[in-house]
Design a protein around this motif. Sequence first.
Motif, PDB file in Angstrom:
ATOM      1  N   ASP A   1       0.643  -0.680  -0.023  1.00 15.15           N
ATOM      2  CA  ASP A   1      -0.207  -0.201   0.049  1.00 15.15           C
ATOM      3  C   ASP A   1       0.651   1.242   0.175  1.00 15.15           C
ATOM      4  OD1 ASP A   1      -2.233  -1.268   0.446  1.00 15.15           O
ATOM      5  OD2 ASP A   1      -1.940  -2.035   2.093  1.00 15.15           O
ATOM      6  N   TYR A   2       2.064   0.673   0.494  1.00 20.84           N
ATOM      7  CA  TYR A   2       2.893   2.592   0.722  1.00 20.84           C
ATOM      8  C   TYR A   2       4.250   2.154  -0.510  1.00 20.84           C
ATOM      9  CZ  TYR A   2      -0.124   3.393   4.443  1.00 20.84           C
ATOM     10  OH  TYR A   2      -1.119   3.941   5.592  1.00 20.84           O
ATOM     11  N   PRO A   3       5.104   3.249  -0.213  1.00 21.45           N
ATOM     12  CA  PRO A   3       5.826   3.275  -2.044  1.00 21.45           C
ATOM     13  C   PRO A   3       7.414   2.173  -0.327  1.00 21.45           C
ATOM     14  CG  PRO A   3       5.623   5.642  -1.763  1.00 21.45           C
ATOM     15  CD  PRO A   3       4.619   5.232  -0.778  1.00 21.45           C
ATOM     16  N   GLU A   4       8.293   1.808  -1.285  1.00 22.76           N
ATOM     17  CA  GLU A   4       9.042   1.173  -0.541  1.00 22.76           C
ATOM     18  C   GLU A   4      10.065   1.816   0.170  1.00 22.76           C
ATOM     19  OE1 GLU A   4      12.341  -1.398   0.898  1.00 22.76           O
ATOM     20  OE2 GLU A   4      10.268  -1.795  -0.218  1.00 22.76           O
ATOM     21  N   GLY A   5      10.286   3.134  -0.307  1.00 20.06           N
ATOM     22  CA  GLY A   5      10.965   4.098   0.348  1.00 20.06           C
ATOM     23  C   GLY A   5      10.836   4.817   1.414  1.00 20.06           C
ATOM     24  N   ALA A   6       9.153   4.690   2.140  1.00 18.90           N
ATOM     25  CA  ALA A   6       8.826   5.363   2.463  1.00 18.90           C
ATOM     26  C   ALA A   6       8.565   3.795   3.995  1.00 18.90           C
ATOM     27  CB  ALA A   6       7.189   5.785   2.632  1.00 18.90           C
ATOM     28  N   ILE A   7       8.526   3.126   3.388  1.00 19.01           N
ATOM     29  CA  ILE A   7       8.455   1.999   4.305  1.00 19.01           C
ATOM     30  C   ILE A   7       9.391   1.473   5.201  1.00 19.01           C
ATOM     31  CG2 ILE A   7       7.582  -0.549   5.252  1.00 19.01           C
ATOM     32  CD1 ILE A   7       5.639   1.819   4.676  1.00 19.01           C
TER      33      ILE A   7
ATOM     34  N   GLN B   1       9.519  11.750  14.888  1.00 18.71           N
ATOM     35  CA  GLN B   1       7.313  10.965  15.218  1.00 18.71           C
ATOM     36  C   GLN B   1       6.916  10.927  13.676  1.00 18.71           C
ATOM     37  OE1 GLN B   1       6.199   9.674  17.839  1.00 18.71           O
ATOM     38  NE2 GLN B   1       5.718   9.142  16.810  1.00 18.71           N
ATOM     39  N   TRP B   2       6.631   9.386  13.338  1.00 20.40           N
ATOM     40  CA  TRP B   2       5.968   9.187  12.191  1.00 20.40           C
ATOM     41  C   TRP B   2       4.610   8.504  12.595  1.00 20.40           C
ATOM     42  CZ3 TRP B   2       7.644   8.417   7.408  1.00 20.40           C
ATOM     43  CH2 TRP B   2       9.490   8.942   6.883  1.00 20.40           C
ATOM     44  N   ALA B   3       3.435   8.009  12.406  1.00 15.58           N
ATOM     45  CA  ALA B   3       2.159   7.787  12.960  1.00 15.58           C
ATOM     46  C   ALA B   3       1.796   7.286  11.329  1.00 15.58           C
ATOM     47  CB  ALA B   3       1.138   9.029  13.589  1.00 15.58           C
ATOM     48  N   ILE B   4       0.357   6.526  11.578  1.00 14.36           N
ATOM     49  CA  ILE B   4      -0.037   6.701   9.849  1.00 14.36           C
ATOM     50  C   ILE B   4      -1.997   6.124  10.843  1.00 14.36           C
ATOM     51  CG2 ILE B   4      -1.288   4.816   8.707  1.00 14.36           C
ATOM     52  CD1 ILE B   4       1.285   2.724   8.271  1.00 14.36           C
ATOM     53  N   LEU B   5      -2.622   7.126   9.959  1.00 21.91           N
ATOM     54  CA  LEU B   5      -3.420   7.713  10.698  1.00 21.91           C
ATOM     55  C   LEU B   5      -4.704   7.148   9.543  1.00 21.91           C
ATOM     56  CD1 LEU B   5      -3.124  11.908  10.419  1.00 21.91           C
ATOM     57  CD2 LEU B   5      -2.888   9.787  11.911  1.00 21.91           C
TER      58      LEU B   5
END
Length: 187
Positions: free
Chosen positions: A125-131, A177-181
């Motif tokens: 669901d998310y780009p590899e670079g972001a994960i 700080q990271w989060a998933i909304l």
Amino acid sequence: MPIVVNRARLKSERSKRGWSQDHLAAASGISTRTVQRLEQGGKATFSSLTALAATFALSMDALTISTDPVRRTTPLTILPDLASSLDRFRCMGFGVIETNDSGCVGVAAGSSYHLLCSRAFMVGDYPEGAIAPLVGQTIPYIWVSSLEAACHVWSRVVHQVVTHRGTREALVEAGDQWAILAETSGS
């Protein structure tokens, strides 16, 4: 003041115990008509909600729908592989909550929950670079009533997506700080 009841959760808790509406009414000390009304979307009084929560051995929050902007937060750990981490949680006494996707599983102990997701699942669901920088990290997975409103609080929206499960989500960060909304309709 009337309280909005999560009718799906109420029905689910009653059904998983194999109870009829009459049985729940007798066990909780409220009328069968009240149980029927609440399962059809009616509002509860504090005393009815307290009785139902006690009967199910749940918190009152577990049976309500919040009108707050944040519904709940669950820690989410992104892992290269789930197997060894899942075994550790099982050994500590956590129960497994299946998600019908081998790349994501929930674990629970008492009222504590944790999500474990594989890198491959997240990259779906998310780009590899972001994960990639989040692998091995635990970040909050925050259920919100409005994704747009919640995103404004963060410095940067890294990626927004409608996941393959149909959830509207945003990977956000502010400093380190990271989060998933994740947007929920409140049902």
